[in-house]
Design a protein around this motif. Structure first.
Motif, PDB file in Angstrom:
ATOM      1  N   ASN A 157       0.843  -1.186   0.000  1.00 42.03           N
ATOM      2  CA  ASN A 157       0.000   0.000   0.000  1.00 42.03           C
ATOM      3  C   ASN A 157       0.885   1.244   0.000  1.00 42.03           C
ATOM      4  O   ASN A 157       1.808   1.363   0.801  1.00 42.03           O
ATOM      5  CB  ASN A 157      -0.913  -0.020   1.241  1.00 42.03           C
ATOM      6  CG  ASN A 157      -1.829   1.183   1.314  1.00 42.03           C
ATOM      7  OD1 ASN A 157      -1.385   2.282   1.625  1.00 42.03           O
ATOM      8  ND2 ASN A 157      -3.096   0.959   1.031  1.00 42.03           N
ATOM      9  N   GLU A 158       0.597   2.193  -0.910  1.00 38.59           N
ATOM     10  CA  GLU A 158       1.459   3.373  -1.056  1.00 38.59           C
ATOM     11  C   GLU A 158       1.484   4.226   0.205  1.00 38.59           C
ATOM     12  O   GLU A 158       2.531   4.733   0.613  1.00 38.59           O
ATOM     13  CB  GLU A 158       0.982   4.208  -2.248  1.00 38.59           C
ATOM     14  CG  GLU A 158       1.892   5.392  -2.544  1.00 38.59           C
ATOM     15  CD  GLU A 158       1.451   6.172  -3.769  1.00 38.59           C
ATOM     16  OE1 GLU A 158       2.033   7.228  -4.038  1.00 38.59           O
ATOM     17  OE2 GLU A 158       0.519   5.704  -4.467  1.00 38.59           O
ATOM     18  N   LYS A 159       0.356   4.324   0.866  1.00 40.29           N
ATOM     19  CA  LYS A 159       0.290   5.115   2.095  1.00 40.29           C
ATOM     20  C   LYS A 159       1.135   4.475   3.192  1.00 40.29           C
ATOM     21  O   LYS A 159       1.823   5.169   3.960  1.00 40.29           O
ATOM     22  CB  LYS A 159      -1.168   5.242   2.546  1.00 40.29           C
ATOM     23  CG  LYS A 159      -1.366   6.184   3.730  1.00 40.29           C
ATOM     24  CD  LYS A 159      -2.847   6.341   4.043  1.00 40.29           C
ATOM     25  CE  LYS A 159      -3.050   7.273   5.241  1.00 40.29           C
ATOM     26  NZ  LYS A 159      -4.498   7.414   5.571  1.00 40.29           N
ATOM     27  N   LEU A 160       1.095   3.141   3.232  1.00 33.55           N
ATOM     28  CA  LEU A 160       1.891   2.415   4.221  1.00 33.55           C
ATOM     29  C   LEU A 160       3.378   2.535   3.904  1.00 33.55           C
ATOM     30  O   LEU A 160       4.208   2.662   4.812  1.00 33.55           O
ATOM     31  CB  LEU A 160       1.459   0.946   4.253  1.00 33.55           C
ATOM     32  CG  LEU A 160       2.050   0.063   5.357  1.00 33.55           C
ATOM     33  CD1 LEU A 160       1.751   0.623   6.728  1.00 33.55           C
ATOM     34  CD2 LEU A 160       1.513  -1.356   5.236  1.00 33.55           C
ATOM     35  N   VAL A 180      -1.855   5.727   9.768  1.00 35.37           N
ATOM     36  CA  VAL A 180      -2.547   4.802   8.874  1.00 35.37           C
ATOM     37  C   VAL A 180      -3.795   4.294   9.581  1.00 35.37           C
ATOM     38  O   VAL A 180      -3.913   4.372  10.806  1.00 35.37           O
ATOM     39  CB  VAL A 180      -1.640   3.602   8.473  1.00 35.37           C
ATOM     40  CG1 VAL A 180      -0.441   4.076   7.686  1.00 35.37           C
ATOM     41  CG2 VAL A 180      -1.217   2.805   9.690  1.00 35.37           C
ATOM     42  N   GLU A 209      -7.824  -0.006   7.011  1.00 32.92           N
ATOM     43  CA  GLU A 209      -7.960  -0.289   5.579  1.00 32.92           C
ATOM     44  C   GLU A 209      -6.610  -0.242   4.861  1.00 32.92           C
ATOM     45  O   GLU A 209      -6.418  -0.908   3.845  1.00 32.92           O
ATOM     46  CB  GLU A 209      -8.925   0.725   4.936  1.00 32.92           C
ATOM     47  CG  GLU A 209     -10.392   0.509   5.268  1.00 32.92           C
ATOM     48  CD  GLU A 209     -10.731   0.856   6.714  1.00 32.92           C
ATOM     49  OE1 GLU A 209      -9.961   1.615   7.347  1.00 32.92           O
ATOM     50  OE2 GLU A 209     -11.768   0.360   7.215  1.00 32.92           O
ATOM     51  N   ASP A 210      -5.683   0.555   5.396  1.00 29.90           N
ATOM     52  CA  ASP A 210      -4.359   0.639   4.783  1.00 29.90           C
ATOM     53  C   ASP A 210      -3.531  -0.617   5.031  1.00 29.90           C
ATOM     54  O   ASP A 210      -2.508  -0.837   4.355  1.00 29.90           O
ATOM     55  CB  ASP A 210      -3.597   1.853   5.325  1.00 29.90           C
ATOM     56  CG  ASP A 210      -4.312   3.157   5.028  1.00 29.90           C
ATOM     57  OD1 ASP A 210      -4.914   3.265   3.944  1.00 29.90           O
ATOM     58  OD2 ASP A 210      -4.266   4.073   5.878  1.00 29.90           O
ATOM     59  N   ALA A 252      -1.938  -5.735   2.672  1.00 31.99           N
ATOM     60  CA  ALA A 252      -0.929  -4.729   2.318  1.00 31.99           C
ATOM     61  C   ALA A 252       0.479  -5.127   2.732  1.00 31.99           C
ATOM     62  O   ALA A 252       1.428  -4.377   2.467  1.00 31.99           O
ATOM     63  CB  ALA A 252      -1.288  -3.391   2.965  1.00 31.99           C
TER      64      ALA A 252
END
Length: 431
Positions: free
Chosen positions: A138-141, A178, A181-182, A186
């Protein structure tokens, strides 16, 4: 054979019908000869033309047959190609794995705890310790962790034996917030041996703690003592191997630091403190104090246990504070008698330490080793053993092996009773 002849006959007929029997020049010669023969008196028999026709026909058949053999048999030879025997596939290790992730949010940062549980599902010991590549999908993670992938290489863990497990924990401090859902699907984990991934899985067990302050965390730690988990058999063996490795390393470093040797034997009062992180006071007083003065003798006989990890390496009892373990040190060319070792480790101040070890000679003891156990005792990283035959020496079963190392090859018999080695077993057999 009959079918092949029929096929050949049919093919020749077809080729004869396709190819021309006479060339233009043949036709001109034949016609010219016919005209000449018409002038021959009628009382002479005309026998040349049938002979010529027969010869021409025969030549045409031979020519057509040549074309047939040239086009069919030579261009498409009836060659039987021997199928290559498939190579037996190499042993494929089967590794299973699962994991869980726990996210603990704080006011200004978060903490991600990843726990892995890995098991060797094969009946063979792995050749080398495992490492683990964690990939964040996951990009946010990825932005919160600060990296796309991270390689976890546990230190001082031995290769997993058959059906053994190991538990790995890795903690990441996040720079961004985060949500659950992140974290869903992931985090991918690749179990790696050398350069090959043996197993890949995505962590689906996710826990999210409620957001708390650093002060609340500190107070929780004071109020709730940490509950220690029970260890497994595999973990007990790993703890023992790590402790023994630390002791050997400390002996080496202490010798280098103090220049211990034959003319300068180790002094317990000087070297003893170096071992305190790895041994209890009981071990230090009853074992280390006697061992240190003779350890640096620079002789061929070693004083530390050399436990075979494949044969009779047994965890007799264990819990969260104590481990009882035993193993066999087989006979060697330097010390041609085997020993059985018993060890006891205890946890002191949350650290495992050696509390006791005892060695007992195998002389007079019948281990009743199997042929496979004997092979494992003779097999090391630098030599392989191949079974040849079984013989009786002095009333005891011995297994004869061909032992091949990097620079040597020998025939040796190993006693099923006490691991004693015999190189001239044929002479002994005649006695």
């Amino acid at each position: 054979m009959e079918d092949k002849l029929k096929k050949l006959s049919t093919s020749m007929d077809q080729e004869i019908s396709k190819e021309k029997v006479f060339t233009k020049m043949d036709e001109q010669h034949i016609l010219s000869r016919i005209k000449q023969d018409t002038k021959v008196p009628t009382n002479q028999p005309i026998s040349f033309i049938p002979k010529l026709l027969t010869a021409a026909l025969f030549l045409g058949i031979i020519f057509s047959s040549y074309l047939f053999f040239d086009n069919e048999w030579i261009s498409k030879p009836n060659v039987f190609i021997k199928k290559e025997t498939p190579v037996s596939p190499m042993l494929t290790y089967k590794i299973s794995g699962e994991g869980s992730v726990r996210y603990s949010p704080y006011l200004d940062k978060g903490q991600l705890n990843i726990k892995l549980l890995i098991k060797n599902e094969t009946s063979a010991k792995l050749k080398e310790p495992l490492s683990y590549r964690i990939t964040f999908l996951n990009e946010k993670l990825v932005n919160a962790v600060g990296t796309k992938t991270f390689l976890v290489e546990p230190k001082n863990l031995p290769p997993l034996g058959p059906n053994e497990r190991e538990s790995i924990t890795k903690q990441f401090v996040l720079t961004g917030e985060v949500v659950k859902e992140d974290l869903i699907n992931a985090i991918q984990v690749d179990t790696i041996s050398g350069t090959k991934a043996l197993n890949t899985f995505v962590i689906d067990a996710i826990e999210i703690d409620a957001q708390i302050t650093d002060k609340e965390v500190a107070e929780e730690k004071k109020e709730e003592p940490t509950q220690e988990k029970e260890i497994s058999v595999g973990e007990a063996k790993q703890i023992f191997n790590q402790n023994l490795a630390d002791l050997k390393d400390t002996f080496i470093k202490s010798g280098e630091k103090n220049n211990w040797g034959v003319d300068n034997p180790a002094i317990y009062e000087v070297a003893g403190p170096d071992f305190e992180p790895y041994v209890t006071e009981n071990f230090s007083t009853n074992v280390l104090k006697k061992l240190l003065p003779i350890y640096y003798c620079q002789c061929d006989i070693g004083y530390l246990p050399r436990i075979n990890q494949e044969v009779r390496f047994i965890v007799n009892s264990f819990n969260k504070n104590t481990i009882e373990i035993s193993g066999i040190e087989p006979a060697s060319d330097m010390k041609n008698i085997g020993y059985k070792w018993n060890f006891r480790l205890v946890k002191v101040d949350n650290k495992w330490k050696m509390d006791r070890w005892e060695e007992t000679s195998l002389e007079g003891i019948d281990l009743n080793l199997t042929k496979d156990e004997a092979r494992k005792l003779l097999t090391t990283e630098s030599q392989n053993a191949t079974f040849l035959k079984e013989v009786r020496l002095k009333g005891t079963t011995n297994y004869v092996f061909s032992v091949i190392g990097e620079e040597y090859e020998s025939i040796v018999a190993i006693s099923s009773s006490d691991t004693t080695l015999t190189h001239d077993y044929e002479v002994l057999k005649k006695e």
